[in-house]
Design an enzyme around this catalytic site. Structure first.
Site, PDB file in Angstrom:
ATOM      1  N   ASP A 357       8.938  -1.883  -8.085  1.00 17.45           N
ATOM      2  CA  ASP A 357       8.881  -3.005  -7.154  1.00 17.45           C
ATOM      3  C   ASP A 357       9.557  -2.614  -5.840  1.00 17.45           C
ATOM      4  OD1 ASP A 357       8.515  -5.965  -6.625  1.00 17.45           O
ATOM      5  OD2 ASP A 357      10.698  -5.835  -6.482  1.00 17.45           O
ATOM      6  N   GLU A 393       5.101   0.365  -5.403  1.00 18.74           N
ATOM      7  CA  GLU A 393       4.702  -0.681  -4.475  1.00 18.74           C
ATOM      8  C   GLU A 393       5.248  -0.206  -3.118  1.00 18.74           C
ATOM      9  OE1 GLU A 393       4.798  -5.522  -4.144  1.00 18.74           O
ATOM     10  OE2 GLU A 393       6.673  -4.505  -4.633  1.00 18.74           O
TER      11      GLU A 393
END
Length: 710
Positions: A357, A393
C-alpha cells in the site's frame, strides 16, 4: 509518576531471570522459558509486564536490564505458549524533540504474533491529557493497560504436509482482489459459522468459484491485525478494509473462528492445493497510532523518534500517506522489522507475495523517492522475499509521490493509467484511442526499461478503492453519505457513466447498454498484455449503491450479494479467462514494439483501422478515430517462430465496415461481446462489420502469413 514493581508470581520464583539474548526480536520460546527482545534507541528503562491469560490483571513488572546496542532483552524461565505480556518504556517526555515516553501506557510488542483482547477506546490511551491547554505537550498519568490489546507468546509450527507454493509464472497470473469477510458473509455455499473467516474463504464453494474463473492468486485486503478508528467507532462504524495496522506479525482476529494462527495457515494450504497463490495487501507506510493526537499503544511509546518520520523539530509527523504518520523505514531497526514481518508471513504462513500500500512512501529517502533505496535493496537481496510476487501501489500524496513505472524488477505495479484509459475510451471520451493502444501492449512507455517484463503492469478496471464495475456503469456521482463525511471522501473523478439513468433502473435499454459496457471493459482487461486483476464481485454484478469509498461499510454495502448474482455475466467472465489461457499471444513476457520477427519478417504488432488500412500518424489524434484494430503475434525479440496470430477490434463508436487482414489465410471468430450468451459461430469471413460498441477477437487459422498489407 514511576510505576511500582509488582512481585514476581510464585510460579516463577524457582526460575531465575536471565540476561537472554538480543535475537530473535519479540518473544521466542527457548525450551525452558521465553526470551524477549525489543528495540528502543532512546528509552532510559524498559519493563516487561506479565498478565493473566485473559489480559485483565497485571501480574508483575520485570525490569529489562540487559541492552545490546539498542536492543533490550531478558529471558524469563517457566513461561510457555499463551503467556500474555506487554512493555512499559521510561524516558523523556519531550514532544518538541520527538520523544513521547510515558510508562503509564502499556505498549504492545511490535513483534507480537497474536493479540489478547481488542483495543478499547479511552482517553487513557493518550500520552497527553485530553482537554489540557497544553495539548499534546501535557502528560497523562492514567494507566492504559485495561484498554490495550496485549501480546501473546505463540508457537507458529504447523503440519504443512506436502504443501508447495504454486509459483505461477507471471505470464499466467490472474489476480482476484478480495476481502475475507465481504467475499463470504452472504455466500450460500459457506457454512454460516465460517462466514467472514479465513476458513470460510478457503471453503470448497469459494475455491470452486475461483477455479472456474481461472484465478491463480487471491489478493487479500489487509489481514495484519488492525484497529477501528475512534471517529468511526463513535459513529457506529468499523474500519472494514483494514488499512489501519497495529501489529505487523499478527493475523487479524476478527477473521478467525478460534483465534489461532493455524486457521490462517490452513487457508493458505487449501488454496495451494487448488493451485491458487495467496498475496497479502500490506500497510508498512503508517501505523494505527495516527498523528500527535493519536493513542500511545506501541511504537510511539517505545521510541517515537526512531519509528516515525518526524517534522517541525520532532513534535509533528510527516504525513505522506494522509493518515497521520509515516513509518521511518530509513531507520535500520525499523527496516529490519518490516523485513522480519514479510519474511515471517512467507516462512511461517507460506504466503506467495505482497501488495504494498502506498509503496512510494517505502522508497522515499532523504533526497526523495529512490528505486535503489534501502527498502528496495533489502527486499531484492533477501533469499526468501526476492522469489515471491511483489506488487507496488506506485504512489502516495507526498512530494514526487506518483512513481508509476519507476519501480525496480521484479516488482509489479498497479497501473491506474490502464484503469482510467479504459474507462475513458469506453465512456466515449474523444482522443483516447492512442492511449488505449498503449494500454493494450502493457504500457511499455512506462515499464519497458531496465530489463522489466511486459507483466510488470497489473491491469485493472476497478479495485476496492473506487466504484465497483456495476456502479461504474450506473452512477456519475458518488454516494458516500453512509461514511459520515458528508460525501467529501472518495475519488472525485471516476470516469463513470450511468448510460442514461442515475442508479438502479428497470429500463431494459439502459440495462442492456450497461451490460454491454461491462463486457467491453472486462474483455479489454483480459485481452491486454500484463497481469489482469479482477475485483471480487464484479463478475456477478455486485453494487455498492454508488459508494466509491466503502472502507467503513461492514454490511450489505460491501458484502458481495451472491444470492442475486448475474449468472450471464459470470459465465462471460469465465469464458474470457479460458480464452486468455488458450492464447499465449495475449500473455507475453516480452514487450511488443511492431518490430519484424526473424522467423517470417512480419511485425509482432500491426495497428489497423476497421477498413484494414494502417492509421497514419495524424489519424491517431483524430477524435473520430473510435474503432481500433490490432494484429498481434509472439514478440520479435522472443524468437518464437509460431505463425499464430490474433486480431482484435475495439469499437467504442458506431457500427463500422470491417476488413479482416490478409496476413493470415483465414480467421476464426473467438469473441463477440454483443453475443454474450454463447461462443461465436459461423465463419469469420461472413462478418463484414464491427458492431457498435463492441469487442471482437479473431484467431488465425493454420498457414504461413501472406505478408503485410501496407
Amino acid at each position: 509518576m514511576t510505576p511500582q514493581r509488582t512481585p514476581l508470581p510464585a510460579r516463577l520464583h524457582s526460575h531465575a531471570l536471565g540476561a537472554g539474548r538480543p535475537w530473535p526480536m519479540g518473544a521466542s520460546l527457548t525450551g525452558d522459558g521465553v526470551n524477549f527482545a525489543v528495540f528502543s534507541a532512546h528509552a532510559e528503562r524498559i519493563e516487561l509486564c506479565i498478565f493473566t491469560s485473559d489480559g485483565r490483571k497485571e501480574l508483575c513488572r520485570l525490569p529489562i536490564t540487559e541492552r545490546d546496542g539498542d536492543i533490550w532483552h531478558i529471558h524469563v524461565g517457566g513461561l510457555t505458549v499463551g503467556t500474555v505480556y506487554g512493555f512499559r518504556a521510561h524516558g523523556p517526555y519531550a514532544p518538541e524533540q520527538g520523544h513521547r515516553f510515558n510508562p503509564n501506557k502499556l505498549l504492545l510488542d511490535p513483534y507480537a504474533r497474536a493479540l489478547e483482547g481488542r483495543l478499547k477506546w479511552s482517553d487513557a490511551l493518550m500520552g497527553y491529557k485530553i482537554g489540557s491547554p497544553r495539548g499534546d505537550l501535557s502528560f497523562d498519568t492514567r494507566d492504559s493497560a485495561f484498554a490495550v490489546p496485549k501480546a501473546v507468546v505463540t508457537d507458529s509450527s504447523f503440519t504443512w504436509g506436502n504443501d508447495r507454493p504454486p509459483q505461477t509464472p507471471r505470464i499466467d497470473t490472474v489476480i482476484y482482489e478480495t476481502h475475507v469477510k465481504s467475499m463470504t458473509a452472504l455466500h450460500p455455499g459457506v457454512e454460516k459459522g465460517l462466514r467472514g473467516t479465513y476458513l470460510g474463504l478457503s471453503s470448497d464453494a469459494v475455491i470452486d468459484h475461483l477455479q472456474k474463473l481461472g484465478v491463480t492468486a487471491v489478493e487479500l485486503l489487509p489481514v495484519q491485525a488492525y484497529i477501528d478508528d475512534r471517529f468511526l467507532v463513535s459513529r457506529g462504524l468499523r474500519n472494514h478494509w483494514g488499512y489501519n495496522t497495529l501489529a505487523f506479525f499478527a493475523p487479524e482476529a476478527r477473521y478467525m473462528s478460534q483465534g489461532a494462527l493455524w486457521e490462517f495457515q490452513t487457508m493458505v494450504r487449501r488454496f495451494h492445493t487448488a493451485g491458487i497463490e495467496v498475496i497479502l495487501d500490506v500497510v508498512y507506510n503508517h501505523t494505527a497510532e495516527g498523528d500527535e493526537w493519536g493513542p500511545t499503544v506501541c511504537f510511539r511509546g517505545l521510541d517515537n523518534a526512531s519509528y516515525y518520520r518526524l517534522a517541525d523539530g520532532g513534535r509533528h509527523y510527516a504525513n505522506d500517506a494522509g493518515t497521520g504518520n509515516m513509518l521511518n523505514v530509513t531507520q535500520p531497526m525499523v527496516l529490519r522489522m518490516v523485513m522480519d514481518s514479510l519474511r515471517y508471513w512467507v516462512e511461517a504462513a507460506h504466503v506467495d507475495g505482497f501488495r504494498f500500500d502506498l509503496a512510494t512512501a517505502l522508497g522515499r529517502e532523504a533526497h526523495g523517492f529512490d528505486p535503489n533505496g534501502g527498502f528496495f535493496d533489502a527486499i531484492r537481496q533477501d533469499p526468501a522475499l526476492s522469489r515471491v510476487k511483489l506488487i507496488a501501489e506506485p504512489w502516495d500524496i507526498g512530494p514526487g509521490g506518483y512513481q508509476l513505472g519507476a519501480y525496480p524488477h521484479p516488482f509489479h505495479e498497479w497501473n491506474d493509467r490502464f484503469r482510467d484509459g479504459l474507462r475513458r475510451f469506453w465512456k466515449g471520451d474523444a482522443g483516447m484511442t492512442r492511449d488505449l493502444a498503449a494500454r493494450l501492449l502493457g504500457s511499455a512507455e512506462r515499464f519497458d526499461h531496465s530489463g522489466r517484463a511486459a507483466t510488470s503492469s497489473v491491469n485493472f478496471v476497478t479495485s476496492h478503492d473506487g466504484f465497483t464495475l456495476e456502479d461504474l456503469v450506473s452512477f456519475t456521482i458518488k454516494r458516500n453519505f453512509a461514511n459520515g463525511e458528508d460525501n467529501r471522501d472518495g475519488h472525485q473523478e471516476n470516469h463513470s457513466d450511468n448510460l442514461g439513468v442515475e442508479g438502479p433502473t428497470q429500463d431494459p435499454k439502459v440495462l442492456a447498454a450497461r451490460a454491454q459496457r461491462k463486457r467491453n471493459l472486462l474483455a479489454t482487461l483480459f485481452l491486454s498484455q500484463g497481469v489482469p486483476m479482477l475485483l471480487a464481485g464484479d463478475e456477478v454484478g455486485h453494487s455498492q449503491g454508488g459508494n466509491n469509498n466503502a472502507y467503513a461499510q461492514d454490511n450489505e454495502t460491501s458484502w458481495i450479494d451472491w444470492p442475486r448474482a448475474d449468472a450471464d455475466l459470470l459465465g462471460f467472465v469465465r469464458r474470457l479467462a479460458a480464452l486468455r489461457r488458450s492464447l499465449p499471444i495475449l500473455r507475453q513476457r516480452r514487450f511488443l514494439h511492431a518490430r519484424p520477427r526473424p522467423s517470417d519478417g512480419v511485425p509482432d504488432v500491426i495497428w489497423r483501422r476497421a477498413d484494414g488500412t494502417v492509421p497514419l500518424s495524424e489519424e491517431w489524434h483524430d477524435p473520430a478515430f473510435r474503432c481500433l484494430c490490432v494484429e498481434l503475434r509472439m514478440a520479435a525479440e522472443g524468437g518464437d517462430p509460431s505463425h499464430d496470430a490474433v486480431f482484435a477490434v475495439f469499437n467504442c463508436g458506431a457500427e463500422a465496415a470491417l476488413h479482416l487482414p490478409e496476413t493470415a489465410p483465414a480467421w476464426e471468430l473467438m469473441l463477440d461481446t454483443t453475443q454474450p450468451g454463447h461462443a461465436p459461430s459461423g465463419k469469420a469471413s461472413d462478418l463484414t462489420s464491427a458492431p457498435a460498441r463492441s469487442v471482437l477477437l479473431f484467431r488465425s487459422l493454420a498457414g504461413n502469413p501472406k505478408g503485410v498489407t501496407p
